[in-house]
Enzyme design. Structure first.
Site, PDB file in Angstrom:
ATOM      1  N   LYS A 170       0.869  -1.186   0.000  1.00 64.26           N
ATOM      2  CA  LYS A 170       0.000   0.000   0.000  1.00 64.26           C
ATOM      3  C   LYS A 170       0.892   1.218   0.000  1.00 64.26           C
ATOM      4  CE  LYS A 170      -3.738   0.385   0.191  1.00 64.26           C
ATOM      5  NZ  LYS A 170      -4.624   0.589  -0.961  1.00 64.26           N
ATOM      6  N   HIS A 194     -10.081  -7.202  -4.274  1.00 59.79           N
ATOM      7  CA  HIS A 194      -9.802  -6.141  -3.311  1.00 59.79           C
ATOM      8  C   HIS A 194     -10.200  -6.581  -1.900  1.00 59.79           C
ATOM      9  CE1 HIS A 194     -11.823  -2.845  -1.013  1.00 59.79           C
ATOM     10  NE2 HIS A 194     -10.723  -2.184  -1.286  1.00 59.79           N
TER      11      HIS A 194
HETATM   12  O1  GKR Z   1      -6.974  -0.513   4.355  1.00 58.27           O
HETATM   13  O2  GKR Z   1      -6.204   1.486   4.130  1.00 58.27           O
HETATM   14  C1  GKR Z   1      -6.632   0.458   3.671  1.00 58.27           C
HETATM   15  C2  GKR Z   1      -6.743   0.310   2.177  1.00 58.27           C
HETATM   16  O3  GKR Z   1      -6.340   1.473   1.542  1.00 58.27           O
HETATM   17  C3  GKR Z   1      -8.163  -0.051   1.804  1.00 58.27           C
HETATM   18  O4  GKR Z   1      -9.050   0.792   2.446  1.00 58.27           O
HETATM   19  C4  GKR Z   1      -8.387  -0.018   0.307  1.00 58.27           C
HETATM   20  O5  GKR Z   1      -9.749  -0.050   0.029  1.00 58.27           O
HETATM   21  O6  GKR Z   1      -7.098  -2.056   0.290  1.00 58.27           O
HETATM   22  C5  GKR Z   1      -7.844  -1.191  -0.412  1.00 58.27           C
HETATM   23  C6  GKR Z   1      -7.285  -0.914  -1.772  1.00 58.27           C
HETATM   24  O7  GKR Z   1      -6.780  -1.814  -2.387  1.00 58.27           O
HETATM   25  O8  GKR Z   1      -7.415   0.213  -2.265  1.00 58.27           O
HETATM   26 MG    MG Z   2      -6.531  -0.702  -4.216  1.00 59.29          MG
END
Ligand code: GKR
Ligand code: MG
Length: 431
Positions: free
Chosen positions: A190, A326
């Site tokens: 991420k 996702h």
């Molecule tokens: O858990 O902060 C997080 C992610 O950014 C999540 O909210 C996203 O929806 O994992 C997700 C993504 O692939 O964008």
């Molecule tokens: Mg994503």
């Protein structure tokens, strides 16, 4: 029909949205039939979705779970709205986008109905939907930049299993730990947290450490301009080969199309994936026409359930798109729904995402404890339905935590200001 609001400890994970709060909110849905058989599902949490379930009660009670398509499917089919916000995120306030809510509500009802039917005819959910094409489903290691600390607060604080991770080296350590525990064979980072050059460096170090056999993904949740996305694409040609992808580098279908076109012109074929620009069937025509995205990230929680994911797989195959999955912070019931969805979708071309390693045993509501992930995979159990039952004591603990928890919707920006930087602001296209 019973919807239970729960809160689960969640570590301080970073993204371009901000910081995860000490608790993630989830909803556990139970549907009970006249014979006392109970079907369950898990979905997004907080106050708004409860209002949605409450409003649907009169339509769901006395419904025949075998006739879900006729009774409730129009909710999903009406979901033709186009939006530019990230619908993979928190459940939205009712009325803001009623069609978007509909797909989420329908998903949870569909999954609980399938669990109920499976339990009554003693068949696993995937085998009710045409039969599994795989007995186990691959998931990827999902690395996050992270502040120090585990999830939960005060006396309820959890162990910080992974420690702080704010450098490329710490990300490599985090992934190593995850792979040692779960055996993952794919890695997702991420991004959107630090300068793109630093995130490129993290991906390079992951490649050096784990080698070209382990595909890499980087997902900044649209934090980059088109120009920056192209620069990152150019910097990571080698690292994104062999099954890797760039996920939502920039916002909107048009922006993604610009990135793709420029990369191709530069001879770079790194595929682009999305769960932000592309989140509904209505997004697909323009996506395909503009070649904006080469991999769609499905998610049974907001694409309208397991059957809609199967349809999505077929559409992706028809148009030459790849399909991945996702995730958001979740417990074992969601993990099993994701696993069954993946098991009945032949055209699933990548390992799925999961946040599961970030949640702790203490919060699991599945009877018998956490769902095992080994060799990076979740196996389809022989038990009927989703293959898991609710632990009602654990559910009660989750409800208690929800009552004590001060918030009713996800607000990563506020958390970031509270715990990391009082002046922090989310800038959708920061770099
Ligand atoms: O858990 O902060 C997080 C992610 O950014 C999540 O909210 C996203 O929806 O994992 C997700 C993504 O692939 O964008
Ligand atoms: Mg994503």
């Amino acid at each position: 029909m019973r919807a239970h609001a729960i809160a689960i400890a969640d570590p301080p994970l970073r993204s371009s949205y901000g910081l995860h709060a000490p608790y993630a909110l989830r909803t556990i849905l139970e549907l009970e039939n006249d014979d006392g058989i109970i079907g369950i599902s898990e979905t997004h949490g907080g106050a708004a979705i409860l209002v949605g379930f409450e409003a649907l009660k009169p339509r769901v009670i006395d419904m025949d779970p075998y006739r879900l398509t006729g009774s409730l499917l129009p909710m999903v089919e009406a979901d033709t709205s186009r939006t530019s916000f990230d619908r993979s995120q928190t459940y939205r306030v009712p009325g803001e986008n009623p069609l978007d809510e509909a797909a989420r509500l329908y998903s949870a009802i569909e999954i609980a109905s399938l669990d109920l039917i499976g339990k009554s005819v003693k068949q696993p959910v995937c085998d009710l939907l045409g039969g599994r094409v795989r007995d186990k489903v691959s998931f990827s290691a999902y690395a996050f930049y992270k502040q120090v600390g585990g999830g939960g607060e005060g006396a309820d604080a959890r162990e910080d299993e992974y420690g702080e991770a704010l450098t490329p080296e710490a990300i490599v350590d985090q992934v190593r730990q995850m792979i040692e525990t779960y055996g993952f064979r794919d890695i997702k980072l991420k991004g959107g947290v630090f300068e793109p050059d630093l995130e490129v460096e993290a991906i390079r170090q992951l490649r050096v450490e784990f080698g070209s056999q382990v595909p890499l993904r980087l997902d900044p949740n649209c934090a980059w301009s088109v120009k920056t996305s192209i620069k990152v694409g150019q910097a990571l040609i080698e690292e994104m080969k062999d099954g890797g992808y760039l996920e939502d580098p920039t916002a909107e279908i048009g922006g993604m199309a610009d990135v793709r076109r420029e990369l191709l012109q530069a001879g770079i074929s790194t595929p682009l994936a999305s769960n932000v620009a592309v989140t509904s069937f209505a997004d697909l025509p323009e996506t395909v026409e503009k070649d904006a995205v080469q991999i769609v990230l499905c998610d049974p929680h907001y694409w309208g359930g397991l059957r809609q994911v199967q349809y999505l797989g077929k559409i992706c195959r028809t148009f030459g798109l790849g399909l991945s999955m996702h995730s958001n912070s979740h417990l074992g019931i969601s993990l099993m729904a994701m696993t069954h969805a993946a098991a009945v979708t032949p055209h699933l071309t990548y390992a799925c995402d999961t946040h599961y390693p970030w949640q702790s045993e203490e919060d699991e509501v599945v009877a018998g404890g956490r769902v095992p992930i080994s060799d990076g995979c979740v196996a389809i159990p022989d038990q009927p339905g989703l293959g898991v039952e609710l632990d009602y004591d654990q559910l009660a603990r989750g409800k208690e935590r929800y009552k004590k928890c001060a918030y009713r919707k996800r607000d990563d920006e506020a958390e970031m200001r509270k715990h990391v930087d009082p002046n922090w602001k989310r800038i959708p296209q920061r770099w």
